[in-house]
Design a protein around this motif. Sequence first.
Motif, PDB file in Angstrom:
ATOM      1  N   SER A 102       0.846  -1.199   0.000  1.00  0.00           N
ATOM      2  CA  SER A 102       0.000   0.000   0.000  1.00  0.00           C
ATOM      3  C   SER A 102       0.874   1.240   0.000  1.00  0.00           C
ATOM      4  O   SER A 102       1.976   1.249   0.559  1.00  0.00           O
ATOM      5  CB  SER A 102      -0.929   0.012   1.211  1.00  0.00           C
ATOM      6  N   ILE A 103       0.344   2.332  -0.627  1.00  0.00           N
ATOM      7  CA  ILE A 103       1.054   3.632  -0.738  1.00  0.00           C
ATOM      8  C   ILE A 103       0.040   4.709  -0.411  1.00  0.00           C
ATOM      9  O   ILE A 103      -1.119   4.636  -0.835  1.00  0.00           O
ATOM     10  CB  ILE A 103       1.619   3.832  -2.156  1.00  0.00           C
ATOM     11  N   ALA A 110       1.685  15.522  -7.186  1.00  0.00           N
ATOM     12  CA  ALA A 110       2.053  15.728  -8.593  1.00  0.00           C
ATOM     13  C   ALA A 110       2.362  14.394  -9.244  1.00  0.00           C
ATOM     14  O   ALA A 110       2.739  13.426  -8.580  1.00  0.00           O
ATOM     15  CB  ALA A 110       3.281  16.635  -8.666  1.00  0.00           C
ATOM     16  N   PRO A 111       2.197  14.275 -10.567  1.00  0.00           N
ATOM     17  CA  PRO A 111       2.523  13.026 -11.270  1.00  0.00           C
ATOM     18  C   PRO A 111       3.985  12.649 -11.085  1.00  0.00           C
ATOM     19  O   PRO A 111       4.872  13.523 -10.993  1.00  0.00           O
ATOM     20  CB  PRO A 111       2.169  13.329 -12.727  1.00  0.00           C
ATOM     21  N   GLY A 112       4.305  11.334 -11.075  1.00  0.00           N
ATOM     22  CA  GLY A 112       5.671  10.846 -10.910  1.00  0.00           C
ATOM     23  C   GLY A 112       5.673   9.396 -10.504  1.00  0.00           C
ATOM     24  O   GLY A 112       4.634   8.740 -10.372  1.00  0.00           O
ATOM     25  N   VAL A 113       6.891   8.818 -10.289  1.00  0.00           N
ATOM     26  CA  VAL A 113       7.045   7.419  -9.903  1.00  0.00           C
ATOM     27  C   VAL A 113       6.589   7.255  -8.452  1.00  0.00           C
ATOM     28  O   VAL A 113       7.026   8.010  -7.582  1.00  0.00           O
ATOM     29  CB  VAL A 113       8.487   6.946 -10.090  1.00  0.00           C
ATOM     30  N   ILE A 114       5.770   6.234  -8.254  1.00  0.00           N
ATOM     31  CA  ILE A 114       5.270   6.008  -6.888  1.00  0.00           C
ATOM     32  C   ILE A 114       5.713   4.650  -6.349  1.00  0.00           C
ATOM     33  O   ILE A 114       5.691   4.440  -5.139  1.00  0.00           O
ATOM     34  CB  ILE A 114       3.737   6.109  -6.843  1.00  0.00           C
ATOM     35  N   ALA A 115       6.144   3.666  -7.221  1.00  0.00           N
ATOM     36  CA  ALA A 115       6.558   2.363  -6.714  1.00  0.00           C
ATOM     37  C   ALA A 115       7.326   1.625  -7.804  1.00  0.00           C
ATOM     38  O   ALA A 115       7.210   1.937  -8.997  1.00  0.00           O
ATOM     39  CB  ALA A 115       5.360   1.530  -6.274  1.00  0.00           C
ATOM     40  N   THR A 116       8.191   0.617  -7.376  1.00  0.00           N
ATOM     41  CA  THR A 116       8.946  -0.256  -8.290  1.00  0.00           C
ATOM     42  C   THR A 116       8.727  -1.702  -7.848  1.00  0.00           C
ATOM     43  O   THR A 116       8.891  -2.022  -6.666  1.00  0.00           O
ATOM     44  CB  THR A 116      10.431   0.075  -8.271  1.00  0.00           C
ATOM     45  N   LEU A 117       8.331  -2.593  -8.821  1.00  0.00           N
ATOM     46  CA  LEU A 117       8.056  -4.002  -8.540  1.00  0.00           C
ATOM     47  C   LEU A 117       8.907  -4.863  -9.438  1.00  0.00           C
ATOM     48  O   LEU A 117       9.371  -4.436 -10.506  1.00  0.00           O
ATOM     49  CB  LEU A 117       6.573  -4.326  -8.776  1.00  0.00           C
ATOM     50  N   GLU A 118       9.145  -6.148  -9.021  1.00  0.00           N
ATOM     51  CA  GLU A 118       9.945  -7.061  -9.827  1.00  0.00           C
ATOM     52  C   GLU A 118       9.346  -8.468  -9.711  1.00  0.00           C
ATOM     53  O   GLU A 118       8.912  -8.874  -8.635  1.00  0.00           O
ATOM     54  CB  GLU A 118      11.401  -7.080  -9.362  1.00  0.00           C
ATOM     55  N   ASP A 161      -8.525  12.649  -6.744  1.00  0.00           N
ATOM     56  CA  ASP A 161      -9.675  13.370  -6.185  1.00  0.00           C
ATOM     57  C   ASP A 161     -10.223  12.528  -5.041  1.00  0.00           C
ATOM     58  O   ASP A 161     -10.801  11.477  -5.256  1.00  0.00           O
ATOM     59  CB  ASP A 161     -10.739  13.595  -7.252  1.00  0.00           C
ATOM     60  N   TYR A 162     -10.023  12.989  -3.825  1.00  0.00           N
ATOM     61  CA  TYR A 162     -10.445  12.241  -2.647  1.00  0.00           C
ATOM     62  C   TYR A 162     -11.950  12.067  -2.622  1.00  0.00           C
ATOM     63  O   TYR A 162     -12.466  11.029  -2.181  1.00  0.00           O
ATOM     64  CB  TYR A 162      -9.976  12.978  -1.381  1.00  0.00           C
ATOM     65  N   GLU A 163     -12.684  13.085  -3.122  1.00  0.00           N
ATOM     66  CA  GLU A 163     -14.139  13.029  -3.058  1.00  0.00           C
ATOM     67  C   GLU A 163     -14.705  12.003  -4.048  1.00  0.00           C
ATOM     68  O   GLU A 163     -15.781  11.464  -3.827  1.00  0.00           O
ATOM     69  CB  GLU A 163     -14.745  14.401  -3.341  1.00  0.00           C
ATOM     70  N   LYS A 164     -14.003  11.759  -5.120  1.00  0.00           N
ATOM     71  CA  LYS A 164     -14.468  10.754  -6.063  1.00  0.00           C
ATOM     72  C   LYS A 164     -14.066   9.353  -5.622  1.00  0.00           C
ATOM     73  O   LYS A 164     -14.848   8.419  -5.700  1.00  0.00           O
ATOM     74  CB  LYS A 164     -13.906  11.031  -7.460  1.00  0.00           C
ATOM     75  N   GLN A 165     -12.839   9.226  -5.157  1.00  0.00           N
ATOM     76  CA  GLN A 165     -12.370   7.897  -4.774  1.00  0.00           C
ATOM     77  C   GLN A 165     -11.249   8.041  -3.778  1.00  0.00           C
ATOM     78  O   GLN A 165     -10.271   8.751  -4.019  1.00  0.00           O
ATOM     79  CB  GLN A 165     -11.902   7.120  -6.013  1.00  0.00           C
ATOM     80  N   LEU A 191      -2.258  -1.103  -3.399  1.00  0.00           N
ATOM     81  CA  LEU A 191      -3.329  -0.261  -2.889  1.00  0.00           C
ATOM     82  C   LEU A 191      -2.798   1.149  -2.685  1.00  0.00           C
ATOM     83  O   LEU A 191      -1.834   1.354  -1.942  1.00  0.00           O
ATOM     84  CB  LEU A 191      -3.856  -0.819  -1.567  1.00  0.00           C
ATOM     85  N   VAL A 192      -3.461   2.125  -3.371  1.00  0.00           N
ATOM     86  CA  VAL A 192      -3.065   3.541  -3.265  1.00  0.00           C
ATOM     87  C   VAL A 192      -4.134   4.243  -2.452  1.00  0.00           C
ATOM     88  O   VAL A 192      -5.306   4.294  -2.854  1.00  0.00           O
ATOM     89  CB  VAL A 192      -2.926   4.178  -4.668  1.00  0.00           C
ATOM     90  N   LYS A 193      -3.759   4.767  -1.280  1.00  0.00           N
ATOM     91  CA  LYS A 193      -4.667   5.506  -0.411  1.00  0.00           C
ATOM     92  C   LYS A 193      -4.506   6.994  -0.683  1.00  0.00           C
ATOM     93  O   LYS A 193      -3.390   7.513  -0.744  1.00  0.00           O
ATOM     94  CB  LYS A 193      -4.350   5.226   1.057  1.00  0.00           C
ATOM     95  N   VAL A 194      -5.654   7.723  -0.823  1.00  0.00           N
ATOM     96  CA  VAL A 194      -5.651   9.154  -1.131  1.00  0.00           C
ATOM     97  C   VAL A 194      -5.921   9.916   0.148  1.00  0.00           C
ATOM     98  O   VAL A 194      -6.903   9.625   0.845  1.00  0.00           O
ATOM     99  CB  VAL A 194      -6.701   9.493  -2.208  1.00  0.00           C
ATOM    100  N   GLU A 195      -5.089  10.862   0.467  1.00  0.00           N
ATOM    101  CA  GLU A 195      -5.254  11.702   1.651  1.00  0.00           C
ATOM    102  C   GLU A 195      -5.973  12.977   1.247  1.00  0.00           C
ATOM    103  O   GLU A 195      -5.589  13.637   0.290  1.00  0.00           O
ATOM    104  CB  GLU A 195      -3.884  12.018   2.258  1.00  0.00           C
ATOM    105  N   ASP A 196      -7.072  13.291   1.942  1.00  0.00           N
ATOM    106  CA  ASP A 196      -7.939  14.392   1.565  1.00  0.00           C
ATOM    107  C   ASP A 196      -7.303  15.735   1.881  1.00  0.00           C
ATOM    108  O   ASP A 196      -6.566  15.887   2.861  1.00  0.00           O
ATOM    109  CB  ASP A 196      -9.281  14.246   2.303  1.00  0.00           C
ATOM    110  N   VAL A 197      -7.673  16.782   1.035  1.00  0.00           N
ATOM    111  CA  VAL A 197      -7.316  18.187   1.292  1.00  0.00           C
ATOM    112  C   VAL A 197      -8.600  18.995   1.131  1.00  0.00           C
ATOM    113  O   VAL A 197      -9.561  18.546   0.513  1.00  0.00           O
ATOM    114  CB  VAL A 197      -6.219  18.681   0.323  1.00  0.00           C
ATOM    115  N   GLU A 198      -8.661  20.143   1.672  1.00  0.00           N
ATOM    116  CA  GLU A 198      -9.875  20.957   1.699  1.00  0.00           C
ATOM    117  C   GLU A 198     -10.060  21.655   0.362  1.00  0.00           C
ATOM    118  O   GLU A 198      -9.455  22.694   0.095  1.00  0.00           O
ATOM    119  CB  GLU A 198      -9.793  21.973   2.846  1.00  0.00           C
TER     120      GLU A 198
END
Length: 1813
Positions: A102-103, A110-118, A161-165, A191-198
Amino acid sequence: MTVIVGTLIYKLRGIDPDGDPLQFGVRSQPGSDVIRVENISPSEADVYLNKELDRESRDEYPLVLTLTDGRLGQGNYVTQSLLLLVEDVNDNTPIFTSHQSSITLREDAAPGVIATLEATDADEGAYGQVVYHLQVDNENSLFSVSTAGGKAIVRLVGSLDYEKQTLHQLKVLAVDRAKQGRVNTGTAALLVKVEDVEDQPPEFVRVTSVARVAENAPTGTSVLQVTAIDGDRGVNNPIQYSMSSNSINRISDVFTIEENTGVVLTASNLDRESLSMNSGTYILQITATESGGRIKPPPTATTEVTVIITDINDETPKFRSGHYECEIAENAPANTPLTFLGSSMPEVYDHDQGINGTFQLYVKGASETFEITPTKAINEATFMIRVKNSSLIDYEKIKTINFTLVAKEIVKHNPKFSEVPVVVRILDRNDNYPEFTKSVYEVFVPENCDIGATVAWVQALDDDSGIFGTLGIRYTNLAGSIQHMLNLHPTSGIISVKTAGGPNWDREQVSRHYLTVEARDDLGNGNRNTVQLIINIEDVNDNAPMFTQSRYEAHLLENKADFEHPLKVEARDADLNGTKNSEIVYTLFGHLSHNFSIDASTGVIKPNAPIDFEILEGSSKDTVRLLHLTIRARDWGNPSLFSDVPLNIYVQDENDHAPIFEYIFYNKSVPENIPGGTSVLQIQAKDFDGSSPNNQIVYRIQNGASDKFIIGAESGVISVARGASLDPDLTQPRTLHYSLNVVALDGAPGENQLQAAVTVNISILDVNNKNPVFYDPGTVTVRENTVVGTPITTLKAKDLDNTANLVYKINPKSCDAKTERGILLKANDFNCLETFNLHPSTGVLSIAKQLDRETVEIIQIGLMVEDSASETGSQIATATITIDIEDINDNNPKFQRPFYKFSVTENSKNGITIGSVMAEDADKNKTITYTLDGRYEITELIHLDSDSGDLVVANKIDHEVYDWLNLTIKATDSGIPPRFSRVEIFIQILDENDNNPYFLVDPQSLLISEDTPPGRQVAIIEAHDADSGEFGKITYLLDRISSQGKFSLDADSGILKVSDKLDREEKHSYLLVIEAWDNYQYGFNSGESRNAFKHINVTILDVNDNPPQLLVPPYCINITEFHEPGQTITTFHASDADDPNTSNGQVIIDISDGNQKNFFALQQINEWSAELRTTTSLRGRHGNYTVMMRAQDLGTPSHLVEEPIHICVTDFNDHPPVFVSPPHNSTLRVPENATVGSALVQIVASDEDIGSNGVIRYRLKVDPAGHWKTFNLQPVSGILELRLPLNRKKQKIYDIRIEAYDLGVPSLSSDLDLTVYVSNINDYQPQFLIDEYTVNFTENKAPEMESRLLPDTVDRDELEFEGPFTPICYFIVGGNENGLFKLRPIEHILTVTKPLDREQDEIHLLLIKATEDCSRPPRNESFFDASDDTQLKIIVKVLDVNDNPPKFIHRIFTGGVSTATNFGTTFMEVKAEDADLSINAKMSYHLIGKIQMTLTEGLDNLKREPFLVEKDTGAVQLNFDPQQGMKGYFDFMVLVNDTGGLQDMARVFIYLLREDQRVRFVLRQQAPELRNRIEAFREILGNVTGAIVNVDEFRVHANHDGSIDKTRTDLYLHLVDRRDNSIIEVDEVLRLVDQNTEKLDGLFKEFNVLDTQPGGTLALKAIQSTSTTFWLTASTLFLLLLLLLCFALCINQRQTYHRKLKAATATAYVNSDSDIDGRGMSALSGRVPNTNKHSMEGSNPIWLQAYENEWYKNADEFSQNSEHDSLDENVVTCGEVPHCNNLQHTNNAIRNQNLYQTLPPALPRRKLETTEL
C-alpha cells in the motif's frame, strides 16, 4: 508442447538371423521408469512416456535399452544407449518478489514514480523474460506501468480526487514473452490511499424533496429535516443552514429552520386554501454553509424542497337516494346486476380531497349473496349491485332479501360512513323438477288380476309455485315391456290393468316387469322426471310335489345304525321357489315306521336305532326279511297338495352272537414232576346264534402253553404234552407259572367269525437248591446334606429257589473315603458303619449320618448277602458299591468387605470407573455373578460388570438429584438353586456448577404510581440454584439500559427500588431485564459462572398532572354559504397526556363563547373528537366567525383549556379544471392489436375548488374527421378506452380533444389535445396449449420451500415479428383472494406465501393470465373462459401431512351390559375422527390402564379383563359371562392414535343391568335412519331426565302376532343416575318420562315416538312341532283324504271364480272427508276404478298402508296367518252379512300386516324377466 503420459515417443526394431522372437526392454537404473517399452511384433517395439516430465527438475535422461531372444542366458542382453532430452515449455508463471502492498498519496500529489516491482520466471529463453502491464479499467487511467531493467515502474499520471475515490487498487501484470502457445501471467496488487485536502463545498446527504404538513398543524411543528456534510470527507467542517424562497417574500413568517440541525419548523398557522396558485405548495431553497474552514468565503451548497399543505377530512360519503328497491330472478348467475326500481339513483359521493374523499362500498347483511361494484371510489361513483352466490337466491326459500349498503371512508382513524337500506324482490323461475315420493315403486299383483284392477299409484311433487309446481304436474308417459297393457291416469298417477291374461300375466313365464313412469310440470310441458316401477307377479299354488322316482329301496344290515347306502328321497314342486307353495315337507308311515325317521325338509331317511334280525318274523331259514313303508311329500300351499311313493327295506342277518365260556378263568396247580399225557382240566363254551354254522364251536390254545400243554378241539380237555417236563430249573427263564390263552370260535365264515377267550392258570411247585448272586451295585450319587434315614439305593441279589431267604450286610473291613482333592481319609476320620445303614432283609442302603461334600467326596463300601434258608450249607455272595457325594449349593458367596464406599463427580462421562467389589464361594460352583439392586432410576445411572464386579458410570448423574447413591450389590453363585449374598454400596456424588439459576414466576409485572418517591422498595426478586455452596449462591444484576436509571436492584437480596423520579407521560412502562448469576465472586471473570434472565413489565400508573390539549385548526375553515344545516364544518380533537383509561385523561368538549346567534352546534363523536356543525342555513351570511372551544378533563383537580376556531363562509366557483396528465399535445402509442374496450390511458385533471365545484368529469369533443368515434372516455375515472378495432394500414394517427369540466354552477372546463399513434407490433396474444394444469403443494410447508414451474405459452407473433421477442408475463387474475399464492411473472414460478392447510381447503383453483404487457397486471376475472387461450386454470391440490390428532367424538362414552348378554358380544363402540386422509387418518384403539370396578357384586372371581377394545374399529367386546346377581359398573380409559403417533384419550363407563331394567321406545322410523340421529335423541332425553342415557339395542318392531313391521323400530335404553351411577328402575324411568311430557313433546314428535314401555326379556315364538298323534291320525285318514282331494280342487276353483267376479263388480266409495297424506287427494279417491271403499286402509294390494311408508317391506317378511290373496272378498262379503263388523275386526286382529309382507322373494334367474330402462 507438453507431452502427456502414455504418448508414443519412439519406435524400436531388432534383427535376429535365427528368426527367434525378440524381447525389448530397458535396464533398471535411476530415471529408467520415465519410459515404458512394449513389444508390438516379434521384431518391433514402441517406447511410451511413462512418467510426467518437468524440465525445471531434470532436463535429460541417459537410458540403456536391452534386446534378447531368450537364448543368451540369464541376465545377458544386447544393449543400446538412448539419451532422452527434455525441452522447455512455458509452464511456469511469473512470481512477484516481496514489495510494499500500500502507498499513501495526497489528493494534490504531482505526477511521478510512486513504486517499483519485480517478478521472476523459472522458464528459460523468451519463456522466462517478463514484461509488465497495468490491468486497464476506467479508474486506473490515473496510473501507468512501464518495464525498465526487468522491473515494473509504477507512475501517477493524472490528478487524484479524494471526493471521487479514496482508494485505488492497482493490478500489475507480469507477462512472459512467449510468442506462441500459452502465455503465463502473474499478478501483484498495489493499494493507493488518497489523503484528503480541503477543496470541496458542502454536500447534501439527506434531503426530503417533498414534505407534507397538515394545515391544522400547530406552530413549531417539524416539517422536514435536511442534512449536509463537508464535501471534503477527510476534513468534515461543521455545517450551518439557512432558508429562502423565490415565491414568498417573507418566508420567515411561514417557516423557520434550525441553524445547526437543518430542521424546518412552522412559524405560524398554515392555510392551504390561501395558496391558490400553487395548490397548497411551498418551494423552499435551503443553503448549507461550512464554518471553521480555511477557505474564504466559506463554500456553500443549495437544495430545493417542496412543502405540500394537506387537507383535512370533513365530508361524509352519501348516497343519492335514501333507499333502494331492486329485483332479480332466482338462480341468476354470478355477476348478474340487480335491476333498480323507481327513480332511485345508484350514485354515492364524498367531496373531500385525496384519501379523505376516497371511500369503500360494501354490503352489510347479505355479503354472501350480493356484492357491490366498484368496491372503492374517489369523490363520486355510480355503483352496481351484482349477484355473488346464486345458490342463495332461491324463490322457494326466500321471497325478499333486505340488506344495507355502506359507504365508508378508508381513513384509519374515525372514518365517516353512511348507510342506506336495500330491498331485493326475488322473481320465481321454473327451476325445480318434479320429485316422486319414492325413488322406486315396487308393487305385487296376482297373476289372475282382471281388467281395471289398480296396479300402482305414483305421485310426484314440485316445490315451484303455480303451474310450475305440484298443481301443474301431469303424468305423461309409461314405458316398458307391458306399457300397452296398462293405463296411466295423467292427473292422479294411478296405473290400472288395461289388458288381462296372456303370458305377461303368467308368473311361470314372466315373474317381474320393469317400467318407467314420466312426470312433467307446467301442465305437462315443463321439466320432466322419471321413476322406475317394478311389478312383481304373485304365485298361486297349482302344482303338487312330484317324486323323482316311482319306488325307493334300501338295504339294512342287522345291528347297523344306517343303511348300506344313504337313502334320500326328492320331490319337486313347480310353484314359486321360496314360497309356501313350493316348500315341501316329507313324512313316513307304515309298519314299524317308528323305527325310522325322515328329515321333513331334505328327505333323508335314517333308522332310529339298529334292528335285531332275531326279533323279526319269518322263517328261520331266511337270512333276509322285507319291510314295507310309504313316503309322502306335501307342500305348504293353500290348499296343500301331496303325493306318495312306496319304500321297501331289506334287513339282512349277521353273526352277532359270540361264544361264551362257563367261567371267566380257570386255575390249576400241578407238581413239576407230573408225567406227560396226563389230563389237567376241561373247559366248555356256548353260542346263542340261531343258525348254523354261526352256533358251532371249536377250541384251541392261542398262546402261553410253551409246548408243555395241548387241548382237544371239540372236547376242550387240557393235558400235559407227551415228552414235556415241567421242571422250572430246566426252563429259561425259570417258569413256575403257565397262563394259557384258550379261545372258542364259532363257524361263521371269514371276517364274520366270532370268538371268545379265557385264561387258564397252571402253577408249578419248586425245590430250594441254588446259591444267591449279587447284582452289580455300581456307582451311586448322593447329594450332600441329605436327610438322615434317606435311602440312597436298594441292593439286589437273586436266588433261583423260591424258598430262599437273603440277608444283606456291610463288610466292616472294606471302606475307602476320599476328599475333593483325592486324599484318602483315615478310618478314624470316616467310619462307613456309622455313616450308612443297610437293611438286612430289603437291602435298602440309607444315610445314617449327614454327609458333607467339603469333607469327603468319594466312598467305596464292601457288601455281603447270605441265603439263610439254604438246604445245602452256607451260601454267601459279595460286591462293592461306590458312592459319589454330589455338591449342593449350601454356601453363600461372601464379600471381602462388609460395605463399600466410593465417590464420583457428577456429569462424569459414561465408562468412568467408580470402584470394584469381590466375593468368594466355598462351594464347587465358584462362578459368581454380580447384579445391582435398587430403584430403577438409580440403577440406570450405574453399570456393574456382572463378571468382574467393576462399577462404572452408565448415565449422567446429577448431584442436585442425588448427592449420595445407596445401592445393594447382589453376588449370586452358579449353583442350582443359586445362593446369594448382598453388600451395601455408598457412592458420594461430588458437585460441580452445572445448573443455571432460575427465577420464581412472580413477580412478572408491577404497577407503580408515577409519583412514587426514589428509594422506595417496589418488589423482591428471588431466584434459586440447584447447585450447592458458591455454585448455588445468587448475585442479582439489573440491566441499566432497560431501567434507564429509574430503578436499582440489590445484588444480594434482590430488592428492587425506585432510584429516580418517574413520569408516565415520558415513559409509561419499562421492561426490566434482570440477571441472576451463580458463583459470581469466584467464577465470573474466569467464565465459570452461570446465569438466567427475567423480564419484568413495570407499568407506571397515572396521576392528573397534565392539562388537556385542544387541537383546533389555526386557519380559517372555508365553507360555502350553501353549507347545509346540520352538516359537519370541521372535526377537531382534544388530547390529554394523562392516561386515557382513567378520568385523568378523559376530556369533555363544549362551546364556551362566540355562538350567540346559535349558528353552530357541537356534537362530540367520541371521547377525543367533536364535530362542529351548522344549525341553520348560512345563505347570505358569508363572512368570518370565531367560536371559542373548551376542553376539560375529569381528573381531580380538574384542568381545562380554551382555543378559538375560525370559520370562513365562501360563496362561488372560480377555478377551472387543470390537466395534470398527460401533457398537452402529447402522443399516445397504442398497439395495432389493442383489444376493444381496453384502457389506453387515464386522463387526470385537478380543480382547486372544493365540494361540487372541484368535482371533475371528462368527455370527448366531436371532431370533423370523426376520430372521436374510435374511442370511449369514462366520465368519472377519465380512463380512455378503445371503442373500435384499429387497423394501421387504414389509419395510423388519430387527433382527439378531451374536455374536463367541473360540476360547479356555472360549470368551468378546460381542453386537452391528444394524438393517438397506432404502432405496428404483434397481432397475437400468447396462448396456452392446455386449459387446465394441476400442481401439488404439501400442507404446512413454509413459503418458498416448494415451487412449481407453469407450462409455457406459444406466440404466433414470433413467426411474423421482426424485432426482439417480447417477454411473456404470467399474472394471477382469479382465485387468490386470500393471497395464499405468489407467481413470479417473468420466471413463471408459482409458490405459496403462507403455509396451506388441507383440512381447510383441499383444492384451490387459480386463474392465470399470460400477457406481453408486464408493466400493468391485468384486471381480476371471476370465471374461466375456455375460448380465451391466454387463460390457464391451475388446480392446486394440497397434499396431506399428519398434522391433526385423532379426536374422540365424546370425552365420555357410556354403555350397558345386561346379565343375559353372551360372552364375546360387541355391545358398544368408541369412535374417534381424524381430519387427515388415507394412512394419516388410520386410527388404532387401545384400552389403557386398569379397568376399575365400582359397587360391584358377584365379580370377585373375575380373573380376566372384563372387556376388550377392537384395535381397528373401537368396538367394545364382552370378555366374561355375566351371571344373575352381578351388579356394579366399570370405568376405564381408551386411547386412540394414528400412524404418526398423535393421540387422544376418552373415558368409558359400562353399567351392569338386569334385563328388566331396560325401557323400550317404539318409534315410527327405520333403524338406519334412527342410528344416524340417536346422539341427538340421547342428549335431549338425558338433559330432560337428568340421567345418563345408554342405548342397548335397535330392533325391527315385532307385532303381537309375531309379524314384522319394518316401519317401526324398537329402541332399548337404560338410564343411569348421575349421582351414584346406579341403574334407574323401569318404573322410575317411566315416571320421569310422564313428568316431563311437555318437555319431551318436541322430541317425541321429531322422532315419531309411538309408545314407551318396559323392555323385559324378548322371547321369540317357537313353532310347535306336530305331535306323533297327528301322524297316526293322518295315516288312518289317508284314504279318506284321497277321496276328498277332487272335491277340494273343485271348491277352490269355484271360490277363485267368485272372488274375481266380486272384485270386478265392486264399486269404489270414499268418504267425502277422507284426506290422503294431507295433500288434498280425496277428490281423486272416488275416481279410482275397480277398488272398494277400504282401498285407503289396506284392503287392496295397491293401497295397503301406503301412507305408513310400508311400500318398502322386504319380500321375506310375510304373514303366516293369512290364507287369502285379496281382501276384496272380505269387503263384498261384509256387505251381505249382518255381523260384518265383528268378522272384519277378527280378521284384522289376525292379519294386521299388508299384503306386501306375504309376497314371496324374487324368482330364480331361470325365470324369464322383462326389463325396461
